[in-house]
Write a protein that holds these residues in place. Structure first.
Motif, PDB file in Angstrom:
ATOM      1  N   PHE A  37      19.361  -3.568   0.959  1.00 15.60           N
ATOM      2  CA  PHE A  37      18.956  -4.875   0.373  1.00 15.60           C
ATOM      3  C   PHE A  37      18.963  -4.908  -0.806  1.00 15.60           C
ATOM      4  O   PHE A  37      18.118  -4.265  -1.423  1.00 15.60           O
ATOM      5  N   CYS A  38      19.622  -6.211  -1.793  1.00 17.11           N
ATOM      6  CA  CYS A  38      19.536  -5.997  -2.923  1.00 17.11           C
ATOM      7  C   CYS A  38      18.158  -6.801  -3.551  1.00 17.11           C
ATOM      8  O   CYS A  38      17.749  -6.492  -4.446  1.00 17.11           O
ATOM      9  N   GLU A  39      17.562  -7.398  -2.583  1.00 15.50           N
ATOM     10  CA  GLU A  39      16.581  -8.340  -2.974  1.00 15.50           C
ATOM     11  C   GLU A  39      15.181  -7.918  -2.995  1.00 15.50           C
ATOM     12  O   GLU A  39      14.279  -8.034  -3.646  1.00 15.50           O
ATOM     13  N   THR A  40      15.168  -6.722  -2.141  1.00  8.86           N
ATOM     14  CA  THR A  40      13.806  -5.648  -2.140  1.00  8.86           C
ATOM     15  C   THR A  40      14.165  -4.827  -3.403  1.00  8.86           C
ATOM     16  O   THR A  40      15.054  -4.488  -3.626  1.00  8.86           O
ATOM     17  N   TYR A  41      12.898  -4.536  -4.016  1.00 13.56           N
ATOM     18  CA  TYR A  41      12.780  -3.939  -5.251  1.00 13.56           C
ATOM     19  C   TYR A  41      12.782  -2.482  -4.742  1.00 13.56           C
ATOM     20  O   TYR A  41      12.723  -1.946  -3.668  1.00 13.56           O
ATOM     21  N   PRO A  42      13.181  -1.493  -5.928  1.00 14.79           N
ATOM     22  CA  PRO A  42      13.201  -0.144  -5.617  1.00 14.79           C
ATOM     23  C   PRO A  42      11.966   0.352  -5.039  1.00 14.79           C
ATOM     24  O   PRO A  42      10.934  -0.201  -5.506  1.00 14.79           O
ATOM     25  N   ASP A  43      11.730   1.392  -4.291  1.00 16.48           N
ATOM     26  CA  ASP A  43      10.670   1.942  -3.823  1.00 16.48           C
ATOM     27  C   ASP A  43      11.003   3.362  -3.431  1.00 16.48           C
ATOM     28  O   ASP A  43      11.712   3.612  -2.927  1.00 16.48           O
ATOM     29  N   TYR A  44       9.902   4.323  -4.175  1.00 16.13           N
ATOM     30  CA  TYR A  44      10.312   5.814  -3.669  1.00 16.13           C
ATOM     31  C   TYR A  44       8.914   6.647  -2.894  1.00 16.13           C
ATOM     32  O   TYR A  44       9.024   7.386  -2.883  1.00 16.13           O
ATOM     33  N   ILE A  45       8.117   5.496  -2.674  1.00 16.63           N
ATOM     34  CA  ILE A  45       6.754   5.996  -2.309  1.00 16.63           C
ATOM     35  C   ILE A  45       6.948   6.511  -0.421  1.00 16.63           C
ATOM     36  O   ILE A  45       7.061   5.357   0.281  1.00 16.63           O
ATOM     37  N   SER A  46       7.090   7.663  -0.121  1.00 18.33           N
ATOM     38  CA  SER A  46       6.949   7.729   1.384  1.00 18.33           C
ATOM     39  C   SER A  46       5.832   8.153   1.996  1.00 18.33           C
ATOM     40  O   SER A  46       5.916   8.574   3.273  1.00 18.33           O
ATOM     41  N   ASN A  47       4.802   7.949   1.500  1.00 17.25           N
ATOM     42  CA  ASN A  47       3.304   8.350   2.056  1.00 17.25           C
ATOM     43  C   ASN A  47       2.624   7.068   2.188  1.00 17.25           C
ATOM     44  O   ASN A  47       3.010   6.201   1.169  1.00 17.25           O
ATOM     45  N   ARG A  48       1.611   6.833   2.746  1.00 21.18           N
ATOM     46  CA  ARG A  48       0.778   5.703   2.696  1.00 21.18           C
ATOM     47  C   ARG A  48       0.237   5.661   1.529  1.00 21.18           C
ATOM     48  O   ARG A  48      -0.502   6.371   0.962  1.00 21.18           O
ATOM     49  N   TRP A  49       0.286   4.373   0.909  1.00 17.36           N
ATOM     50  CA  TRP A  49      -0.540   4.177  -0.529  1.00 17.36           C
ATOM     51  C   TRP A  49      -1.179   2.583  -0.598  1.00 17.36           C
ATOM     52  O   TRP A  49      -0.820   1.985   0.198  1.00 17.36           O
ATOM     53  N   ASN A  50      -2.173   2.827  -1.458  1.00 19.10           N
ATOM     54  CA  ASN A  50      -2.970   1.732  -1.663  1.00 19.10           C
ATOM     55  C   ASN A  50      -2.277   0.739  -2.869  1.00 19.10           C
ATOM     56  O   ASN A  50      -1.817   1.275  -4.007  1.00 19.10           O
ATOM     57  N   CYS A  51      -2.528  -0.724  -2.797  1.00 19.66           N
ATOM     58  CA  CYS A  51      -1.853  -1.200  -3.788  1.00 19.66           C
ATOM     59  C   CYS A  51      -2.752  -1.974  -4.897  1.00 19.66           C
ATOM     60  O   CYS A  51      -4.071  -1.519  -4.641  1.00 19.66           O
ATOM     61  N   THR A  52      -2.440  -2.540  -5.752  1.00 21.20           N
ATOM     62  CA  THR A  52      -3.243  -3.243  -7.115  1.00 21.20           C
ATOM     63  C   THR A  52      -3.425  -4.554  -6.404  1.00 21.20           C
ATOM     64  O   THR A  52      -2.783  -4.836  -5.267  1.00 21.20           O
ATOM     65  N   GLU A  53      -4.089  -5.268  -6.990  1.00 22.30           N
ATOM     66  CA  GLU A  53      -4.460  -6.978  -6.657  1.00 22.30           C
ATOM     67  C   GLU A  53      -3.159  -7.567  -6.380  1.00 22.30           C
ATOM     68  O   GLU A  53      -3.016  -8.343  -5.552  1.00 22.30           O
TER      69      GLU A  53
END
Ligand code: ZN
Length: 492
Positions: free
Chosen positions: A225-241
């Motif tokens: 998908f071109c619309e979804t942003y790049p993402d390299y994180i393959s373990n569970r992670w916490n996000c900012t606000e």
């Protein structure tokens, strides 16, 4: 010297406990590279589809397979299942999909499948039990160490009982896979990104061409998908606000970016996840219209669910009930196909006395203990609506047997004339000090409230007429604040 072996033993025990805890920890998603590759290949093989507009609600049939142990234990809390389905449909609202239960829940007794440690057993479970033309979902205790997974070879999803619920998005994530979506970080599964290392060096280790901020070849990179942003994180992670990754990443061109944790197909925590992207939603609709068109239905008319009038439930909230056998009943809710009934010794429902799935709006429970407080709630259910509220918790107390015995004795403070009373009319005069200010209730032996009329004759005397007067023994309760007296009425 004598102490040492003991210390060693203690250390070893602690080490073992630690290891077993680590082993018990669940991975978020076990959807394999193979399964994601297959769904991506299938979707890309569809080629350029006419744009699948979101043309309103598409009702998609779901089949729930509930796994139990060989002995029949391990039933997942049905109230939580309703909440999970509610969250699932909310999560899919933007896509147009709404899942409904076309058939009853399929209960399967198998410890081996309920607690399957490897995918082969899970795929065997799916191939053995899948029903045609529905989305097959297996709710199990252990889906091979994960919260859930989609298996291409089993053509179904498996979900952990401990990862479902009102606030989790595991189900939406796995059904995203089922409808052709890979992870947003597809390719990075099992590879940990490291900011201090040039990203190009990871290309030899990841499964797919790495997606970049300049998405010049994005259909061939990561999730396609071109619309979804790049993402390299393959373990569970916490996000900012703002639902982004805490630290920036660098793509192969050295451009910095933050992963988007709002997407269900990322690995961000449940509290970060809120959406499928527009392209992901369209991709799923295309997949439903083609590869999974056996799920399409026409002429589905959903039945909406009314609410249960809580004030007309028996026994009433905070009431005191004679006897230890109670017929619970409540007004039927519009559109209900059944009711979930739960009775517990505590308000948090962790001390269960009875849980039943009913197709009537009443149930009799025998052998309650005298002098105890019980808590209960009911939820109307049907196959389309899962978000309707429960009745909320009601409580009642069973009376202490000894006091009932005492109050029913002929020397008791209530006088009923005549008693026994003839069924025809069933009119009697009741004499008790200040009875004109008391709350009077009559129940039959099953605890069902009998309607009646009262005429006050004077401060200590009322006339009562029962609306129902079948022969039998009835119980009169006369209550003033905390003072309760009871007496038997015999109708012949
Ligand atoms: Zn996944």
């Amino acid at each position: 010297m004598k102490l040492l072996p003991g210390i060693h033993l203690a250390v070893m025990l602690m080490a073992c406990l630690y290891i077993s805890n680590v082993q018990a920890q669940q991975e978020f998603c076990g959807t394999s590279h193979h399964s994601q590759n297959q769904i991506l290949k299938e979707r890309l093989a569809l080629g350029q589809m006419p744009k699948a507009e979101n043309g309103g609600i598409i009702y998609v049939p779901i089949q729930i397979h509930m796994l139990l142990t060989d002995q029949g234990n391990g039933l997942y809390n049905m109230f939580s299942l309703e909440e999970s389905m509610c969250t699932l449909n909310n999560d899919f609202a933007e896509t147009g999909f709404q899942f409904y239960m076309e058939n009853e829940i399929n209960y399967i007794r198998s410890t081996k499948w309920d607690n399957h440690e490897n995918f082969d057993d899970g795929i065997e479970m799916m191939k053995t039990n899948n029903k045609p033309g529905v989305v097959n979902c297996y709710i199990v205790t252990n889906p091979a160490g994960n919260c859930g997974y989609f298996a291409w070879d089993g053509d179904a999803v498996a979900l952990s009982k401990s990862c479902l619920g009102k606030t989790t998005h595991t189900w939406a994530h796995e059904l995203g896979h089922y409808f052709s979506l890979p992870h947003t970080f597809f390719g990075w599964e099992g590879t940990a990104y490291n900011y201090s290392k040039p990203t190009i060096e990871f290309q030899a280790r990841v499964w797919r061409p790495i997606e970049n901020v300049k998405r010049d070849d994005c259909t061939n990179q990561a999730d396609g998908f071109c619309e979804t942003y790049p993402d390299y994180i393959s373990n569970r992670w916490n996000c900012t606000e703002d639902r982004k990754s805490n630290s920036p990443m660098k793509d192969v061109n050295g451009d910095e970016f933050y992963a988007d944790g709002s997407l269900f197909m990322s690995y961000s925590n449940d509290r970060c996840m809120t959406r499928f992207s527009a392209d992901q939603s369209e991709g799923m609709r295309n997949f439903l219209n083609t590869r999974r068109n056996d799920l399409k239905r026409t002429g589905i008319i959903p039945v909406s669910l009314g609410t249960i009038d809580r004030t007309a439930m028996f026994p009433p909230d905070s009431s005191s009930v004679p006897g230890t056998s109670i017929q619970f009943n409540w007004p039927a809710a519009d559109g209900a196909e059944g009711y979930l009934f739960q009775l517990s010794r505590n308000a948090s429902f962790t001390l269960p006395v009875r849980f039943s799935v009913l197709n009537t709006n009443e149930i009799t429970v025998d052998n309650l203990l005298p002098g105890r407080t019980y808590y209960w709630r009911v939820k109307a259910v049907n196959r389309f609506e899962f978000c309707n509220p429960t009745t909320g918790t009601l409580s009642f107390s069973t009376e202490v047997l000894s006091s009932v015995d005492h109050e029913i004795s002929e020397e008791g403070p209530i006088q009923i004339l005549p008693n026994p009373v003839a069924g025809k009319g069933a009119e009697m005069v009741i004499i008790q000090k200040d009875i004109s200010t008391h709350i009077l209730m009559v129940t039959d032996q099953m605890g069902k409230v009998i309607e009646h009329d009262i005429t006050i004759l004077d401060q200590d005397k009322v006339q009562m007429r029962l609306h129902q007067s079948l022969p039998g023994i009835y119980l009169l309760r006369s209550q003033k604040e905390n003072a309760l007296t009871t007496a038997k009425i015999v109708v012949y």
